[in-house]
Each structure stands twice: as C-alpha cells, then as structure tokens.
Write a protein that holds these residues in place. Sequence first.
Motif, PDB file in Angstrom:
ATOM      1  N   ASN A 110      26.368  -2.465  89.199  1.00  0.00           N
ATOM      2  CA  ASN A 110      26.811  -2.657  90.583  1.00  0.00           C
ATOM      3  C   ASN A 110      27.156  -1.326  91.249  1.00  0.00           C
ATOM      4  O   ASN A 110      26.761  -1.065  92.392  1.00  0.00           O
ATOM      5  N   GLU A 128      29.044 -13.473  96.417  1.00  0.00           N
ATOM      6  CA  GLU A 128      29.409 -14.867  96.178  1.00  0.00           C
ATOM      7  C   GLU A 128      29.937 -14.992  94.761  1.00  0.00           C
ATOM      8  O   GLU A 128      29.397 -14.392  93.828  1.00  0.00           O
ATOM      9  N   GLU A 129      31.024 -15.741  94.596  1.00  0.00           N
ATOM     10  CA  GLU A 129      31.524 -16.038  93.256  1.00  0.00           C
ATOM     11  C   GLU A 129      31.787 -17.528  93.145  1.00  0.00           C
ATOM     12  O   GLU A 129      32.270 -18.161  94.089  1.00  0.00           O
ATOM     13  N   THR A 182      30.149 -17.303  87.939  1.00  0.00           N
ATOM     14  CA  THR A 182      28.877 -16.749  88.402  1.00  0.00           C
ATOM     15  C   THR A 182      29.166 -15.811  89.555  1.00  0.00           C
ATOM     16  O   THR A 182      29.890 -16.172  90.487  1.00  0.00           O
ATOM     17  N   HIS A 183      28.643 -14.586  89.489  1.00  0.00           N
ATOM     18  CA  HIS A 183      28.875 -13.583  90.531  1.00  0.00           C
ATOM     19  C   HIS A 183      27.547 -13.004  90.999  1.00  0.00           C
ATOM     20  O   HIS A 183      26.712 -12.621  90.170  1.00  0.00           O
ATOM     21  N   THR A 184      27.373 -12.965  92.309  1.00  0.00           N
ATOM     22  CA  THR A 184      26.140 -12.438  92.888  1.00  0.00           C
ATOM     23  C   THR A 184      26.466 -11.410  93.964  1.00  0.00           C
ATOM     24  O   THR A 184      27.307 -11.660  94.832  1.00  0.00           O
ATOM     25  N   THR A 186      24.547  -9.330  96.907  1.00  0.00           N
ATOM     26  CA  THR A 186      23.278  -9.381  97.643  1.00  0.00           C
ATOM     27  C   THR A 186      23.225  -8.297  98.707  1.00  0.00           C
ATOM     28  O   THR A 186      24.178  -8.133  99.487  1.00  0.00           O
ATOM     29  N   GLU A 195      19.124  -8.811  94.895  1.00  0.00           N
ATOM     30  CA  GLU A 195      20.262  -9.508  94.302  1.00  0.00           C
ATOM     31  C   GLU A 195      20.562  -8.974  92.910  1.00  0.00           C
ATOM     32  O   GLU A 195      19.658  -8.742  92.113  1.00  0.00           O
ATOM     33  N   LYS A 197      22.968 -10.282  89.785  1.00  0.00           N
ATOM     34  CA  LYS A 197      23.671 -11.525  89.458  1.00  0.00           C
ATOM     35  C   LYS A 197      24.063 -11.580  87.993  1.00  0.00           C
ATOM     36  O   LYS A 197      23.302 -11.182  87.118  1.00  0.00           O
ATOM     37  N   HIS A 198      25.280 -12.083  87.738  1.00  0.00           N
ATOM     38  CA  HIS A 198      25.722 -12.347  86.371  1.00  0.00           C
ATOM     39  C   HIS A 198      26.188 -13.794  86.287  1.00  0.00           C
ATOM     40  O   HIS A 198      26.983 -14.249  87.110  1.00  0.00           O
ATOM     41  N   THR A 199      25.691 -14.507  85.284  1.00  0.00           N
ATOM     42  CA  THR A 199      26.062 -15.898  85.066  1.00  0.00           C
ATOM     43  C   THR A 199      26.644 -16.047  83.668  1.00  0.00           C
ATOM     44  O   THR A 199      25.960 -15.760  82.674  1.00  0.00           O
TER      45      THR A 199
END
Length: 233
Positions: A110, A128-129, A182-184, A186, A195, A197-199
């Motif tokens: 990041n 977004e989280e 979940t964190h995105t 963008t 994007e 993203k980590h899930t």
Amino acid sequence: MKIALLGYGKMGKVIERIALERGHEIVLKKDEFNTYDGLSTADVAIDFSVPTAAVSNISSCFNNNVPVVSGTTGWLEHFDEMVALCNEKQGGFISSSNFSLGVNIFFELNEYLAKIMSQFDSYKVTMEEIHHTQKLDAPSGTAISLAKGVIENSNYANWTLDQAKSNEIHIEAKRIGDVPGTHTVTYDSIVDSIELKHTAHNREGFALGAVIAAEWLAGKTGIYSMKDVLNLK
C-alpha cells in the motif's frame, strides 16, 4: 514461554490454541470477570480485549514488568500515554491494528503504491473495509493504518467516513455477518481503476501473527512494530 491472554473472546481462544500448539503455556486468561492474578509470572502478554479495557490491560503489564503485544483497536487516543509509561517502566511494547503476516505485507504494498500514485493527479483514492457485525469500532484499525500509509506517501491530508474533500480519503465501513476482514484500496480515474485488496479467510492469520510477535518481543524492552518483527524496515 509463559503467556498471559488479556481478553478471552473469539480471538483470545484462537490465540490460546495456536500458542499451545507452538509449545507455550497460558498462565492467565483475563476477561471482565476475573483479576490480573498470574500476570506477573508471564514472559509476555497478548492483549485482544475491547477498547475500554485496553489501557488498563497494557498499564498492568508495564507495572508488572511484562512486555505486551496489543491488537486491540479503538483506544489509540491514549497511545502516547502508554508509550510514555512503557518508557518509564522500561517495558516492551508492540501495538498493531493487524498482526496478520499477509496484512503487514499488504501495508508495505500500500505504501509503495501510494508513492507511485502520488505522481498522478487524475486518480482519486478511496477505501472500503468489511468486518463482522460484532466489531465495535469503525473504520477498522487496519483501514486507518492503510489510510495513514497513503497520507504519509502522498498529498492527502486526512481520512473521513463522510463526504471526502479533495485532499481526504473516503473510507466506507461495512458490517456484514461473520466476515473476518476485507480491505480494498482503490485508485479510480475516468479511464481505469487500480485495486489493492486483502481478504482474510478466518481469524487464524491474526492469531498466528500475534503469537509470532509475542515470541519475538519476549525478553526485549522498547517500542516496536510488526515491521521490526518481520524485518520489513
């Protein structure tokens, strides 16, 4: 290694299982109904409690000469006080919004992406989280850490849950079912989007990282981060 668990909810129980599997001993399982009896015998403490209990838990560790790993979020307005107490008592302290090994790699990516994207004004960053409905704080500590990582490497000045100004990062916080996290991040422009993203699939990663951090911190004094634990500096 003797470990004190401060907070014995879902995360505390997963941490207990992983610690026992790795050959450690649990000398205290602290919840709202019992005392700190046994804390002074611990080599290290792991705090995954609630925001209202974190300061008391961390203070008790320093006052008993027990280094502490804290994964509790939502109490950071008192962080400087805890750092001062740690230094005064010559304690050991790691506080992180997320101990998952994958998330800490995600933090590094990041920051690296933020440095690159700071050259391109046509992209607007949003976040977004998504977490389970029992999570007490919003946005998540992980989302705040991600926002800080962007702010420190770009021209953004702040984050907000509300309508964002041009120099602010909008964070959308959702609470859905039993989602572990979940964190995105963008970067959006009129021509394309990027994007990151980590899930998380379960709580195992958070718990394992906390135990690894505790193993690393035991016997040390000073203020550290997961960058130190994972040699990411």
